[in-house]
Structure formats: C-alpha cells, structure tokens
Scaffold this motif. Structure first.
Motif, PDB file in Angstrom:
ATOM      1  N   ASP A 389       0.821  -1.204   0.000  1.00 11.07           N
ATOM      2  CA  ASP A 389       0.000   0.000   0.000  1.00 11.07           C
ATOM      3  C   ASP A 389       0.860   1.262   0.000  1.00 11.07           C
ATOM      4  OD1 ASP A 389      -2.693   1.155   0.162  1.00 11.07           O
ATOM      5  OD2 ASP A 389      -2.015   1.922   2.095  1.00 11.07           O
ATOM      6  N   SER A 390       2.006   1.216  -0.643  1.00 13.70           N
ATOM      7  CA  SER A 390       2.840   2.412  -0.724  1.00 13.70           C
ATOM      8  C   SER A 390       3.539   2.461  -2.066  1.00 13.70           C
ATOM      9  CB  SER A 390       3.877   2.427   0.399  1.00 13.70           C
ATOM     10  OG  SER A 390       4.808   1.383   0.218  1.00 13.70           O
ATOM     11  N   GLU A 391       3.750   3.665  -2.550  1.00 14.19           N
ATOM     12  CA  GLU A 391       4.475   3.877  -3.789  1.00 14.19           C
ATOM     13  C   GLU A 391       5.673   4.759  -3.491  1.00 14.19           C
ATOM     14  OE1 GLU A 391       1.903   5.569  -6.653  1.00 14.19           O
ATOM     15  OE2 GLU A 391       0.427   3.942  -6.575  1.00 14.19           O
ATOM     16  N   PRO A 392       6.817   4.454  -4.077  1.00 13.58           N
ATOM     17  CA  PRO A 392       8.001   5.296  -3.828  1.00 13.58           C
ATOM     18  C   PRO A 392       7.806   6.689  -4.425  1.00 13.58           C
ATOM     19  CG  PRO A 392       8.457   3.676  -5.545  1.00 13.58           C
ATOM     20  CD  PRO A 392       7.118   3.326  -4.986  1.00 13.58           C
ATOM     21  N   MET A 393       7.805   7.715  -3.577  1.00 11.77           N
ATOM     22  CA  MET A 393       7.622   9.087  -4.045  1.00 11.77           C
ATOM     23  C   MET A 393       8.903   9.616  -4.678  1.00 11.77           C
ATOM     24  SD  MET A 393       4.576   9.184  -2.959  1.00 11.77           S
ATOM     25  CE  MET A 393       4.144  10.847  -3.376  1.00 11.77           C
ATOM     26  N   ARG A 423      15.929  10.632  -7.691  1.00 12.06           N
ATOM     27  CA  ARG A 423      15.035  10.563  -8.854  1.00 12.06           C
ATOM     28  C   ARG A 423      13.597  10.732  -8.394  1.00 12.06           C
ATOM     29  NH1 ARG A 423      17.611   8.479 -13.355  1.00 12.06           N
ATOM     30  NH2 ARG A 423      19.711   7.678 -12.906  1.00 12.06           N
ATOM     31  N   VAL A 424      12.869  11.541  -9.144  1.00 13.95           N
ATOM     32  CA  VAL A 424      11.449  11.757  -8.884  1.00 13.95           C
ATOM     33  C   VAL A 424      10.709  11.597 -10.203  1.00 13.95           C
ATOM     34  CG1 VAL A 424       9.696  13.304  -7.952  1.00 13.95           C
ATOM     35  CG2 VAL A 424      12.038  13.464  -7.116  1.00 13.95           C
ATOM     36  N   GLY A 425       9.782  10.629 -10.230  1.00  6.86           N
ATOM     37  CA  GLY A 425       9.013  10.426 -11.451  1.00  6.86           C
ATOM     38  C   GLY A 425       9.880  10.183 -12.669  1.00  6.86           C
ATOM     39  N   PRO A 532       8.292  19.659 -15.549  1.00  5.44           N
ATOM     40  CA  PRO A 532       8.957  19.820 -16.841  1.00  5.44           C
ATOM     41  C   PRO A 532      10.442  20.085 -16.666  1.00  5.44           C
ATOM     42  CG  PRO A 532       6.962  21.163 -16.680  1.00  5.44           C
ATOM     43  CD  PRO A 532       7.249  20.647 -15.323  1.00  5.44           C
ATOM     44  N   GLU A 533      11.240  19.594 -17.611  1.00 13.26           N
ATOM     45  CA  GLU A 533      12.678  19.818 -17.538  1.00 13.26           C
ATOM     46  C   GLU A 533      13.021  21.291 -17.651  1.00 13.26           C
ATOM     47  OE1 GLU A 533      15.081  17.457 -20.049  1.00 13.26           O
ATOM     48  OE2 GLU A 533      14.061  15.581 -19.571  1.00 13.26           O
ATOM     49  N   SER A 534      12.091  22.090 -18.175  1.00 16.42           N
ATOM     50  CA  SER A 534      12.349  23.517 -18.327  1.00 16.42           C
ATOM     51  C   SER A 534      12.552  24.234 -16.999  1.00 16.42           C
ATOM     52  CB  SER A 534      11.194  24.188 -19.088  1.00 16.42           C
ATOM     53  OG  SER A 534       9.980  24.005 -18.372  1.00 16.42           O
ATOM     54  N   LEU A 535      12.155  23.589 -15.889  1.00 15.29           N
ATOM     55  CA  LEU A 535      12.360  24.225 -14.587  1.00 15.29           C
ATOM     56  C   LEU A 535      13.830  24.213 -14.182  1.00 15.29           C
ATOM     57  CD1 LEU A 535       9.339  23.005 -12.439  1.00 15.29           C
ATOM     58  CD2 LEU A 535       9.719  25.262 -13.413  1.00 15.29           C
ATOM     59  N   GLY A 536      14.633  23.458 -14.898  1.00 10.68           N
ATOM     60  CA  GLY A 536      16.069  23.550 -14.694  1.00 10.68           C
ATOM     61  C   GLY A 536      16.611  22.829 -13.477  1.00 10.68           C
ATOM     62  N   LEU A 537      15.905  21.839 -12.965  1.00  9.29           N
ATOM     63  CA  LEU A 537      16.410  21.129 -11.794  1.00  9.29           C
ATOM     64  C   LEU A 537      17.340  19.983 -12.184  1.00  9.29           C
ATOM     65  CD1 LEU A 537      13.287  20.945  -9.535  1.00  9.29           C
ATOM     66  CD2 LEU A 537      15.408  22.129  -9.036  1.00  9.29           C
ATOM     67  N   VAL A 538      17.145  19.469 -13.378  1.00  8.08           N
ATOM     68  CA  VAL A 538      17.910  18.298 -13.764  1.00  8.08           C
ATOM     69  C   VAL A 538      19.387  18.665 -13.926  1.00  8.08           C
ATOM     70  CG1 VAL A 538      18.154  16.503 -15.504  1.00  8.08           C
ATOM     71  CG2 VAL A 538      15.895  17.347 -14.887  1.00  8.08           C
ATOM     72  N   ASN A 539      20.233  17.863 -13.274  1.00  9.54           N
ATOM     73  CA  ASN A 539      21.681  18.022 -13.357  1.00  9.54           C
ATOM     74  C   ASN A 539      22.188  19.375 -12.856  1.00  9.54           C
ATOM     75  OD1 ASN A 539      22.050  15.464 -14.376  1.00  9.54           O
ATOM     76  ND2 ASN A 539      21.666  16.133 -16.485  1.00  9.54           N
ATOM     77  N   HIS A 540      21.472  20.012 -11.940  1.00  6.52           N
ATOM     78  CA  HIS A 540      21.963  21.251 -11.333  1.00  6.52           C
ATOM     79  C   HIS A 540      22.442  20.985  -9.937  1.00  6.52           C
ATOM     80  CE1 HIS A 540      21.484  25.022 -13.646  1.00  6.52           C
ATOM     81  NE2 HIS A 540      20.787  24.253 -14.442  1.00  6.52           N
TER      82      HIS A 540
END
Length: 540
Positions: A389-393, A423-425, A532-540
């Motif tokens: 009954d749990s999903e990894p957030m 990792r998220v989603g 969205p990747e446009s938020l610039g969080l990836v690899n920062h």
C-alpha cells in the motif's frame, strides 16, 4: 444520593514552586481557563502580596468570568501585630478574588522554631486573620500547615488550632501533610478523629515525598474529607503535590463520588497535556490515565486478548478520560499486534504468512537496534510496504557531505555542504545546499530537491532530534540510533535510523520522515509525479 467532592486546584500557586516550572501571568491566565472548563471548583491563582506577576494575574483574571472560585493565597498575620497593619492581608483583600486561603501553623514545633512566638499568640493570629477575611466578604479557607506532623507531636494543640479557625468562621478547614511523610493508614485515622471533633467542612492537602499523595488524598476522602487540593500532573515543591489528574478519575470512576461532569472528565487528557506544554514539562509516557502509554499494549498475548475485549487488559475505557488505546509493535509483538496496527491504518491483512514474515523482520531490526515504539511513521512505512500500500515518491541515488574549516583568522564556523542525487518520477535531480552541520545540510538539500515537485513540503519542519549510543563499549565506533520528530500544521510523527555512522542513521530517519509526509499528502490531495525539464532542476 451521590456525595460531591470539592476540587481545589493550586497548580498556579503551589505547582509553580516545583523545580524548573515558571509561569508568566499570561501562562497562568491560559491555564486558569482550561481548569475552569475542566470544572474544578476553586482555582488558587497565587499570592497577590508576594510578586508583581501574581498581582497582574489577579487584575487580569477579573475579566475571565470564571465559574470556579478564584482564590488568593496568603498567611495569617504577623506575630505581635494586627491584621490592619499586615500588607499581605491587604493585598489579599484587594485582589478581587472570591475566596482566600490562609495558611497557619498547627505544629507546636513550627510555632516555636519557625515563627518564634508563643502557642497562644499563634492561636490569636489564626482567629484574627480568618475573622478579618470574613469581615471583608471573602470565603475563608484555613490551610493547617504541617497538621499531621503536629497532631502526632501534640494532638491537643493541633486540634485547638483547628477549633480557633472554626470559631473565627472558616468555611473550610484543610488538613495539610506539608512534608509528605504520612502514610495512608495514619491519614485515615487522623482525619476520622478530626471529623468527629471539628464540626466543619474538612479538606485534604498532601505532598508526594513518599509517593503517597494520591493514596493519602483518597484515604482522607474515605475518612470524611470533602475537599481535595492538588495540582495538574502533580507539579509542586520537592517531589510535588497530589496529582489531580489521577485523583479525579479515581474518585469519580472508582469510588463513586461526584466531582465534575462526565463530559468534563473526557477532557482530562487534553488538559494534562496542555498544562504540561505551557509549563514546558514533558508528560511521563506512563502517567496513569493520561500518559501515551497508559493504555498501550505491547505483548502479543495482551494484544490478542484486547482485540477480543479491551477489558481483558484495561481497567477503564480510555475514552472516559479522553485518552485512547494504542498497540505497540516491537520484538515482543505477535501476529495480533500486526493485525491490529494494520487495521488501524485501514490496511487489508489477508495473508497470514506475510504478517508472520513482517513480524520476523521487525524482530530482526529491533535486535539490530531499531525501536519502533517511538517511531510511529517508520513503522507505518514498513507496514504499508509489506502489504503493498505504498508507492516510492522518490528514490535516492547518493548523497555526499563536505565539511570545511576556514583558515581565515577569527572565523571558527565550520562550513557544511550536502550534495544529494535522487530521482522523482523518472527524472534525476542533483542538488547542493549548505547547513548548520551535516544533518541540517542534508535536510536542506533534500527539501530543495523535492520542493518543486511537492510544494507543501515547505510546511514540514524537524521538531526534535535525538541520538542514542547503543554500544558504549565500542566508543567512537559504536552503533547509534537516531530518532527524528517532524511536524506540520496538523500532525507530529517520528522516524528512526540505526547505523555505526551517525550521518547514515540520521539520513535514514530523515528520508523516512519526508517519505511519510509525502505519503500523507498524496492521500489528501493530488500531487504531480514530475515537473517539466524547463524548470532547470535536472543536473543542477
């Protein structure tokens, strides 16, 4: 007809004499309102002649419209003086209180040693002070200090002091076990003797130096006392006063006396915890009736029985005093513990083998040093994972800690930086944050990484952090257990981590805390899986 017992609360006066307890005038006003709602009959607010704080309290308390009788505390007049010349009595009269408690000596040893006056002058001090209070329209309560010690030393004089108080018009004569050294059998015998000699309403005021204050109060009621004085949670000087939180349900639920309404009794737990919070004193978990462990069950045999009928291991229904039943899960747990806890969480438990497997896992973890009694959130995550009954957030890839001691002259602050990769989603997030120490830096980095995905995480904060060394003999290489308590605007939850590395243990508890919070959020609102990747969080 049910006999009524008058409840006299002295938390705001005698309770504040306890070590480490200091209440502002504002604190005392808040507590007075809670006590009034609880239904106590007298609220002793303090000594208006002793300090500015109590003077302010009595002045502001006039606006509270209390149903209880607000009572001011003082003592009999000074020796070889008059009531009109006594400044403390003057303040007491001007306090605006409806009743006055006057403490006076009934032990001849105290008259000679503490007051350094004659026995005759002490009797005059008692009579004239009570008569003075009565002339000014106040209800008069005579607290006969050290009465039981005085009676055992010189019964004739102790009784003569009570007779003087009665002659002066005292509305209540309260027998005080001031040193807290009298036994219940003695209390019963002496109170019985007093009620046969003094035809006046009798009260009891006991201290807890032999851990008998509650028992002594009940013994006095059985012997004819009709007023009980005490404090919430037993606060008071030395070992404390009689604990009204235990006395009230004992009188009402066990002995059949009438004290407060049934509805008011249901607020007992919340009042005890509220006063503890205001006084900044942690409530003992095992405090009878109101402690978190008062109706907690740990042994598998016990839990199996209470699932059939709670009366098997509970002397009353916890709801009668506003508490609740709790089932603990630990190395002592049986299948009943798991089933009960899962049902409490709304989980479907159908596979017996799975619950047995979970019990074995919990016992193994507790053997390693984990403790789930004080880590409710970590336990819930285990249960939900076990029963699907749990999903990894989010998932953690790695974290790093960098500490640096600047060489700049005069700068002694160590710089701490945390790097978190998770990792998220399906998206990777790489975040760096500084903090006041490694745990704070990790907390900041984790929040920074998750906040754009789950904005409500900003409402969560760490409220407590505890580290316990499990193997002292291993010194700096010892295994440690970290307990983290977290809160938001509505709830508080605790998580646990164990490792020989305090940073790793802290990180485990911290991640569990965030996972639990996010799990709770997703059950009450829709949370986006990714951004969205446009938020610039990836690899920062």
């Amino acid at each position: 007809m049910t006999t009524s017992i008058s409840i006299f609360d002295t938390t705001l006066r005698d309770g504040t004499q306890g070590e480490g307890i200091s209440l502002t005038a504002e604190d005392k006003l808040k507590i007075a309102l809670k006590l009034d709602a609880l239904g106590v009959h007298y609220i002793e607010g303090g000594n208006p002649g002793s300090n500015g704080k109590d003077i302010e309290f009595f002045k502001r308390a006039r606006e509270l419209n209390l149903q209880a009788k607000l009572t001011a505390f003082g003592s009999t007049r000074r020796k070889n003086s008059t009531c009109e010349q006594d400044v403390n009595l003057k303040h007491l009269i001007e306090s605006g209180a409806r009743a006055a408690t006057l403490v006076g000596k009934t032990w001849d040893f105290h008259v000679h040693t503490a007051l350094q006056t004659t026995l005759e002058e002490n009797l005059a001090m008692i009579y004239e002070s009570i008569a003075y209070v009565k002339r000014h329209g106040l209800e008069a309560i005579f607290d006969s200090e050290h009465f039981f010690d005085g009676y055992k030393a010189n019964p004739d004089y102790a009784i003569a002091a009570l007779a003087k108080a009665k002659e002066a018009g005292a509305d209540w004569i309260v027998l005080c076990d001031t040193n807290g050294g009298t036994l219940p059998t003695e209390i019963h015998d002496i109170v019985s003797r007093v009620t046969s000699l003094i035809q006046a309403p009798i009260g009891i005021h006991t201290h807890n130096d032999c851990e008998l204050a509650v028992a002594n109060s009940l013994a006095a009621v059985n012997a004819g006392a009709r007023q009980v004085q005490g404090t919430i949670n037993g606060y008071g000087e030395r070992c404390g006063n009689a604990n009204l939180v235990s006395i009230l349900p004992n009188l009402q639920l066990k002995m059949g006396y009438s004290c407060i309404s049934d509805e008011q009794l249901k607020s007992l737990t919340s009042v005890a915890r509220y006063v503890g919070e205001i006084a900044n004193v942690s409530l003992p978990v095992n405090q009878p009736y109101v402690g978190t462990a008062a109706f907690a069950h740990k042994g598998g045999i016990h839990v199996s029985a209470i699932l059939k009928d709670s009366k098997t291991y509970e002397h009353i229904s916890p709801e009668l005093v506003g508490n609740k039943q709790r089932v603990l899960v630990s190395e002592l747990a049986g299948q009943s513990n798991i089933v009960s806890k899962a049902q409490e969480l709304g989980l479907e438990v159908s596979e017996v083998a799975k619950s047995r497997e979970l019990i074995d896992r919990i016992k193994k973890l507790e053997h390693e040093g984990y403790q789930f009694e004080g880590a409710d959130a970590s336990l819930e995550l285990l249960l939900r994972e076990a029963f699907g009954d749990s999903e990894p957030m989010f998932t953690v890839d790695s974290f790093k800690i960098h500490c640096e001691q600047p060489s700049v002259s005069g700068n002694t602050d160590m710089l701490t930086e945390a790097i978190v990769k998770l990792r998220v989603g399906g998206q990777q997030v790489y975040t760096v944050a500084e903090g006041n120490g490694p745990v704070n830096a990790l907390d900041n980095a984790l929040r920074k990484a998750l906040a754009p995905f789950y904005p409500a995480i900003a409402n969560i904060h760490l409220s407590d952090y505890k580290v316990r060394v499990l193997d002292e003999k291993d010194t700096t290489a010892a295994k440690v257990r970290v307990l983290i308590e977290s809160s938001d605007f509505h709830d508080t939850w605790s998580t646990v981590g164990v490792s020989s590395n305090v940073i790793e243990a802290s990180w485990e508890a911290l991640v569990d805390s965030i996972r639990y919070a996010l799990l709770s959020m997703t059950r009450s609102e829709s949370v986006p899986e990714a951004i969205p990747e446009s938020l610039g969080l990836v690899n920062h």
